[in-house]
Scaffold this active site. Structure first.
Site, mmCIF file in Angstrom:
data_model
loop_
_atom_site.group_PDB
_atom_site.id
_atom_site.type_symbol
_atom_site.label_atom_id
_atom_site.label_comp_id
_atom_site.label_asym_id
_atom_site.label_seq_id
_atom_site.Cartn_x
_atom_site.Cartn_y
_atom_site.Cartn_z
ATOM 1 N N GLU A 60 0.840 -1.175 -0.030
ATOM 2 C CA GLU A 60 0.077 0.034 0.034
ATOM 3 C C GLU A 60 0.928 1.326 0.050
ATOM 4 O OE1 GLU A 60 -2.618 -3.270 1.137
ATOM 5 O OE2 GLU A 60 -0.464 -2.601 1.793
ATOM 6 N N GLN A 82 -8.097 -2.192 -0.379
ATOM 7 C CA GLN A 82 -9.125 -3.316 -0.410
ATOM 8 C C GLN A 82 -10.015 -3.363 0.940
ATOM 9 O OE1 GLN A 82 -6.867 -7.132 -0.610
ATOM 10 N NE2 GLN A 82 -7.670 -7.142 -2.823
ATOM 11 N N ASP A 84 -10.350 -1.309 5.058
ATOM 12 C CA ASP A 84 -10.202 -0.141 5.794
ATOM 13 C C ASP A 84 -8.794 -0.267 6.632
ATOM 14 O OD1 ASP A 84 -11.673 -1.857 7.714
ATOM 15 O OD2 ASP A 84 -13.192 -0.949 7.059
ATOM 16 N N TYR A 88 -3.014 1.236 6.790
ATOM 17 C CA TYR A 88 -1.955 1.822 7.583
ATOM 18 C C TYR A 88 -0.685 1.589 7.139
ATOM 19 C CZ TYR A 88 -6.052 1.583 10.789
ATOM 20 O OH TYR A 88 -7.285 1.858 11.294
ATOM 21 N N PRO A 89 -0.472 0.652 6.153
ATOM 22 C CA PRO A 89 0.935 0.869 5.676
ATOM 23 C C PRO A 89 1.234 1.931 4.579
ATOM 24 C CG PRO A 89 0.284 -1.456 5.563
ATOM 25 C CD PRO A 89 -0.808 -0.608 6.118
ATOM 26 N N HIS A 129 -10.567 -5.466 8.629
ATOM 27 C CA HIS A 129 -11.622 -5.663 7.721
ATOM 28 C C HIS A 129 -12.948 -4.759 7.900
ATOM 29 C CE1 HIS A 129 -8.789 -8.947 7.101
ATOM 30 N NE2 HIS A 129 -9.523 -9.137 5.687
#
Length: 325
Positions: A60, A82, A84, A88-89, A129
């Site tokens: 990401e 993909q 929520d 974070y990455p 997810h």
């Protein structure tokens, strides 16, 4: 006015954007051959090619960093995360670079990147997810943060977001992907940063967004049937900036306010909204602004999410507490 699912409304919006502007690109994991994990991008790679609908690596941070570079060169990337919790990455790229470049360059460099994020629970999934992480990005100056709740807004807000010169975090409530509604063929007059009064009322204002809009509408219908209370339900739509003119006008009329969101209550958007409403409407309020949200815990296993997520009863309980004040 065709009736579409929210997912299909997004798909047709992306199709229009790709047709209208050759600079527009769709990027993300599995957005091409698979058509996205929720099939929002279904058929787009077949029709527009793999140079405009690009399956990205499982990285990401790289996805958003590449999109930033493309935007600086004049493209308009639409990135799909993909789920929520997978954003974070990419957090450092978003808050340290994407949100800052326009200000850092004195306004000379625009980075019109749209990041689509399926958000919230209600589909029987697990942590990472089912999270509601909008407060992180709403707190970050330089980003627009919006959240659709129905097919009409999904289609047109996405088209407005992509044509904006600002970077936009575009939340899509995954529990509503299969909800159907009419989508107009002509662009609505409501700007991207304007709230929408979806149910007028005179007794109490309910402020909400995303997947909770339908829950609050159900609660308003129940309150009218059971107690004769007329709740005004407002879909905020834009989380940063907030449309305080629409919300405060409503609260000044009703004198009561409940804010509802899926995210945990502590330091959530409800706190900011409630404080802003109190400051603007202090002498009009008949009771404190109350909040209904998720609990201050990590998202639970799927079989417990019904206890975690706000529902009709929890919204009505807050309404009762407001009138009991």
């Amino acid at each position: 006015m065709p009736e579409l699912t929210l997912s299909k409304a997004l798909n047709t919006g992306l199709r229009h954007l790709l047709e209208d502007d050759p600079r527009t690109m769709v990027m993300g994991q599995d957005v091409g051959g698979l058509g996205g994990v929720f099939r929002v991008t279904d058929g787009l790679q077949k029709d527009f090619g793999d140079q405009r609908v690009i399956d990205s690596p499982l990285a990401e941070s790289s996805l958003i960093g590449t999109a930033i570079g493309l935007a600086i060169r004049g493209y308009r990337p639409i990135c799909e995360i993909q789920f929520d919790g997978f954003v974070y990455p990419a957090f450092n790229q978003i808050v340290s670079q994407l949100a800052k470049i326009r200000a850092r360059s004195g306004g000379t460099i625009a980075v019109p990147v749209v990041i689509r994020i399926p958000v919230g629970g209600g589909i029987g999934a697990v942590e990472h997810h089912s999270e509601s992480n909008e407060a992180y990005f709403a707190h970050t100056a330089g980003l627009r943060v919006v959240c659709c709740s129905n097919p009409q807004d999904a289609h047109w807000m996405l088209r407005q977001a992509v044509t904006s010169e600002d970077p936009v975090i575009f939340y899509e409530p995954k529990r509503r992907y299969w909800s159907k509604g009419e989508v107009s063929k002509s662009e609505p007059t409501l700007p991207l940063d304007r709230a929408h009064v979806v149910r007028p009322g005179r007794d109490l204002t309910v402020l909400t967004y995303g997947g909770m809009v339908q829950t609050c509408l159900d609660a308003a219908a129940a309150a009218a049937a059971e107690d004769g209370r007329e709740l005004e339900v407002i879909d905020l739509r834009s989380l940063s900036p907030l449309d305080m003119a629409t919300t405060t006008d409503s609260v000044r009329r009703t004198g009561r306010c409940v804010v509802v969101h899926e995210a945990p209550m502590f330091a959530g958007l409800g706190a900011e909204i409630g404080t802003s409403v109190t400051e603007a409407c202090f002498y009009h309020l008949e009771a404190p602004v109350l909040r209904v949200g998720g609990f201050d815990t990590p998202y639970p296993p799927a079989k417990y999410e019904d206890q975690y997520l706000p529902d009709l009863d929890r919204v009505l309980d807050a309404v009762d507490r407001s009138f009991a004040w």
